[in-house]
Design a protein around this motif. Structure first.
Motif, PDB file in Angstrom:
ATOM      1  N   LEU A   1     -10.359 -22.051  83.083  1.00  0.00           N
ATOM      2  CA  LEU A   1     -10.597 -23.173  83.987  1.00  0.00           C
ATOM      3  C   LEU A   1      -9.830 -24.425  83.576  1.00  0.00           C
ATOM      4  N   GLU A   2      -9.740 -24.689  82.276  1.00  0.00           N
ATOM      5  CA  GLU A   2      -9.063 -25.910  81.843  1.00  0.00           C
ATOM      6  C   GLU A   2      -7.574 -25.890  82.168  1.00  0.00           C
ATOM      7  N   GLN A   3      -7.007 -24.693  82.409  1.00  0.00           N
ATOM      8  CA  GLN A   3      -5.590 -24.608  82.762  1.00  0.00           C
ATOM      9  C   GLN A   3      -5.335 -24.831  84.252  1.00  0.00           C
ATOM     10  N   LEU A   4      -6.407 -25.035  85.008  1.00  0.00           N
ATOM     11  CA  LEU A   4      -6.247 -25.274  86.445  1.00  0.00           C
ATOM     12  C   LEU A   4      -5.633 -26.641  86.719  1.00  0.00           C
ATOM     13  N   TYR A   5      -5.843 -27.604  85.813  1.00  0.00           N
ATOM     14  CA  TYR A   5      -5.500 -28.999  86.086  1.00  0.00           C
ATOM     15  C   TYR A   5      -4.216 -29.408  85.366  1.00  0.00           C
ATOM     16  N   THR A   6      -3.379 -30.147  86.093  1.00  0.00           N
ATOM     17  CA  THR A   6      -2.106 -30.617  85.541  1.00  0.00           C
ATOM     18  C   THR A   6      -2.044 -32.135  85.422  1.00  0.00           C
ATOM     19  N   GLY A   7      -2.954 -32.845  86.033  1.00  0.00           N
ATOM     20  CA  GLY A   7      -2.986 -34.295  86.008  1.00  0.00           C
ATOM     21  C   GLY A   7      -4.150 -34.785  86.832  1.00  0.00           C
ATOM     22  N   TYR A   8      -4.234 -36.108  86.981  1.00  0.00           N
ATOM     23  CA  TYR A   8      -5.360 -36.682  87.720  1.00  0.00           C
ATOM     24  C   TYR A   8      -5.385 -36.142  89.156  1.00  0.00           C
ATOM     25  N   ARG A   9      -6.456 -35.410  89.477  1.00  0.00           N
ATOM     26  CA  ARG A   9      -6.632 -34.799  90.803  1.00  0.00           C
ATOM     27  C   ARG A   9      -5.457 -33.895  91.186  1.00  0.00           C
ATOM     28  N   GLN A  10      -4.772 -33.358  90.202  1.00  0.00           N
ATOM     29  CA  GLN A  10      -3.663 -32.443  90.455  1.00  0.00           C
ATOM     30  C   GLN A  10      -3.961 -31.103  89.789  1.00  0.00           C
ATOM     31  N   ASN A  11      -3.475 -30.017  90.423  1.00  0.00           N
ATOM     32  CA  ASN A  11      -3.776 -28.692  89.902  1.00  0.00           C
ATOM     33  C   ASN A  11      -2.663 -27.715  90.267  1.00  0.00           C
ATOM     34  N   VAL A  12      -2.842 -26.470  89.867  1.00  0.00           N
ATOM     35  CA  VAL A  12      -1.816 -25.449  90.085  1.00  0.00           C
ATOM     36  C   VAL A  12      -2.094 -24.609  91.323  1.00  0.00           C
ATOM     37  N   ILE A  13      -3.052 -25.012  92.149  1.00  0.00           N
ATOM     38  CA  ILE A  13      -3.388 -24.245  93.350  1.00  0.00           C
ATOM     39  C   ILE A  13      -2.254 -24.380  94.368  1.00  0.00           C
ATOM     40  N   ALA A  14      -1.709 -23.243  94.793  1.00  0.00           N
ATOM     41  CA  ALA A  14      -0.627 -23.253  95.785  1.00  0.00           C
ATOM     42  C   ALA A  14      -1.185 -23.597  97.162  1.00  0.00           C
ATOM     43  N   SER A  15      -0.272 -23.941  98.071  1.00  0.00           N
ATOM     44  CA  SER A  15      -0.696 -24.411  99.396  1.00  0.00           C
ATOM     45  C   SER A  15      -1.397 -23.337 100.215  1.00  0.00           C
ATOM     46  N   ASP A  16      -1.186 -22.056  99.853  1.00  0.00           N
ATOM     47  CA  ASP A  16      -1.846 -20.986 100.591  1.00  0.00           C
ATOM     48  C   ASP A  16      -2.996 -20.363  99.793  1.00  0.00           C
ATOM     49  N   GLU A  17      -3.357 -20.994  98.668  1.00  0.00           N
ATOM     50  CA  GLU A  17      -4.409 -20.453  97.805  1.00  0.00           C
ATOM     51  C   GLU A  17      -5.719 -21.224  97.948  1.00  0.00           C
ATOM     52  N   LEU A  18      -6.800 -20.545  97.574  1.00  0.00           N
ATOM     53  CA  LEU A  18      -8.117 -21.152  97.520  1.00  0.00           C
ATOM     54  C   LEU A  18      -8.816 -20.698  96.246  1.00  0.00           C
TER      55      LEU A  18
END
Length: 502
Positions: free
Chosen positions: A347-364
């Motif tokens: 879970l901690e690897q989901l986030y890259t910055g403030y309110r930013q993450n690695v979720i692609a535009s077609d992912e949920l």
């Protein structure tokens, strides 16, 4: 495209509303479209509870038979279309619903009668919200009979009152069980909800508010409409509407997909669907970690926990969100999915910055997997979750810290620590974990870990706390963790009981 008609059950009758914008709130529909002024608008952000209503959902029980599940929710931040196909009760419906049978000779529901008899209201502005939270409690706790004082206080933590001091309201919450009971004709309500569901099975191809009922359909819609606003319980997105006046041309609601509502135990893991509410998720977590009860109750008021989802909290990624530090400390994995397939990451690897993450535009976010505790002979596990905020209940954390240790023969063999409010993202305290591993679990080790934790983060100052205060808290909470691990009484305010005499 235009929104499909909004349909729900109220006072035993189907309500059908046309051309309701996808970003219109339930409170706006009630007050402005249906002219129901009993439900009040207070804070507009899910904090005060004056707008509380109760929804009824058709859900299967353990045997697969349909039953009604009642949930008190904040209508001010709940999107109106999200209750499509459900039953709705407002404060004005408790004496007007033909499926709600009042005691013989009575013209008030027991929740209202109890508040009247216990003098639980003064100015009256908050009263409709308290009545509806109590109605939800009444339906979910055998006409209120299962509620003790603490249970009543936890269930009403999402409702604020500036007049009464709460004692008479809590008296009323306990008193309502002693009054002649009122009953809901659940079979009649369920039958009408089933008919409503059968009539609403048409595809939502031309709708601006989409709430698919399967994961496959949901992922396809996400791929087709990557710019649609994804919502779940709207406990955060609702504020974008009420406070920031944002507008959404299309909304994709994930809460209808059955796969995302499931909570299962598989292969040594607790698998929590992203659309499971915070209340459902924490109830499941408490089954394995009972010590989390107080933390779960303080996470937010019950109406927020009844609407908000664990997946929504994780995807939101707020650095002061409370579920992420807990999940990080429990070594949870987040599962992302798209039409291309699934992938899982810590879970901690989901986030890259403030309110930013690695979720692609077609992912949920579709699921959170939490490893279940394993009992090993000769080992002791310590898990504590700390939430520090200005207000005891229904408030956002200044600092959230969760520490999970395993001690074998006096040595630390496992350490995982999640922290919130101390960095731009929810964070794992890796340096502090390393400082603990292989060390004897002593006061000196705890002191060194506290210093390591303070050195690991450089929190900012904001309206909730200064950076220096936050850093000081980190060290103090580790010391508190040490004391609690040694069984010392009085290390927490929760251990202190104040006797009340009248």
């Amino acid at each position: 495209m235009s929104p499909r008609p909004l349909q729900f059950l109220r006072r035993g009758q189907r309500v059908t509303l046309h051309d309701v914008p996808p970003d219109r709130t339930l409170l706006e529909v009630l007050r402005e479209d249906l002219h129901c002024s009993g439900t009040k608008e207070g804070c507009g952000e899910g904090d005060c509870g004056a707008c509380t209503v109760v929804i009824g959902e058709r859900v299967p029980d353990a045997a697969g038979a349909d039953q009604l599940r009642y949930k008190a929710i904040n209508s001010c931040i709940r999107l109106a279309h999200s209750i499509d196909g459900m039953a709705l009760w407002t404060v004005e419906d408790l004496t007007q619903d033909p499926h709600l049978h009042l005691p013989a000779g009575k013209d008030l529901h027991p929740t209202q009668e109890a508040l009247l008899q216990c003098h639980g209201t003064q100015c009256g502005f908050c009263t409709p919200g308290f009545v509806m939270s109590m109605f939800g409690m009444y339906q979910n706790h055998a006409c209120g009979a299962q509620l003790d004082r603490q249970g009543a206080q936890e269930a009403l933590s999402g409702n604020l009152c500036r007049c009464t001091g709460y004692r008479p309201i809590l008296d009323a919450a306990q008193h309502m069980a002693s009054l002649p009971p009122a009953t809901v004709d659940a079979p009649a309500v369920l039958q009408k909800l089933e008919l409503l569901a059968l009539e609403n099975q048409a595809p939502q191809t031309d709708s601006t508010y989409k709430r698919p009922t399967s994961l496959r359909e949901l992922l396809q819609l996400r791929a087709d409409h990557p710019k649609a606003q994804v919502v779940a319980g709207c406990t955060d997105v609702g504020l974008w509407v009420t406070k920031q006046h944002q507008r959404f041309a299309m909304v994709l609601d994930v809460t209808g997909a059955a796969e995302l509502q499931a909570i299962t135990h598989t292969e040594g893991q607790l698998r929590i669907g992203a659309a499971a509410t915070l209340e459902q998720a924490f109830t499941s977590l408490q089954t394995h970690w009972p010590q989390l009860h107080s933390f779960a109750a303080r996470f937010a008021g019950l109406p927020v926990r009844n609407s908000g989802t664990l997946g929504g909290n994780v995807a939101n990624g707020s650095p002061i969100g409370d579920s992420m530090p807990l999940l990080i400390a429990l070594n949870a994995q987040v599962v992302l999915a798209s039409v291309r397939g699934e992938r899982s990451l810590p879970l901690e690897q989901l986030y890259t910055g403030y309110r930013q993450n690695v979720i692609a535009s077609d992912e949920l976010v579709v699921r959170i997997d939490v490893p279940l505790p394993t009992l090993v002979a000769g080992t002791t596990q310590h898990l504590r979750a700390y939430k520090v905020s200005k207000r005891q209940d229904d408030d956002i954390s200044a600092v959230c810290l969760v520490v999970h240790l395993q001690v074998e023969q006096g040595m630390v063999t496992h350490a995982s620590i999640g922290a919130g409010g101390v960095a731009a993202t929810p964070a794992r305290a890796r340096h502090t974990e390393a400082a603990l591993l292989g060390q004897p679990w002593t006061e000196a080790t705890a002191h060194n870990a506290g210093r390591a934790l303070q050195a690991e983060f450089s929190p900012i100052s904001d309206m909730r706390a200064s950076g220096d205060y936050r850093k000081h808290l980190l060290g103090s909470l580790v010391q508190r963790f040490w004391l609690e691990s040694q069984g010392q009484a009085g290390a927490s305010l929760q251990d202190i009981r104040v006797e009340v005499t009248v």
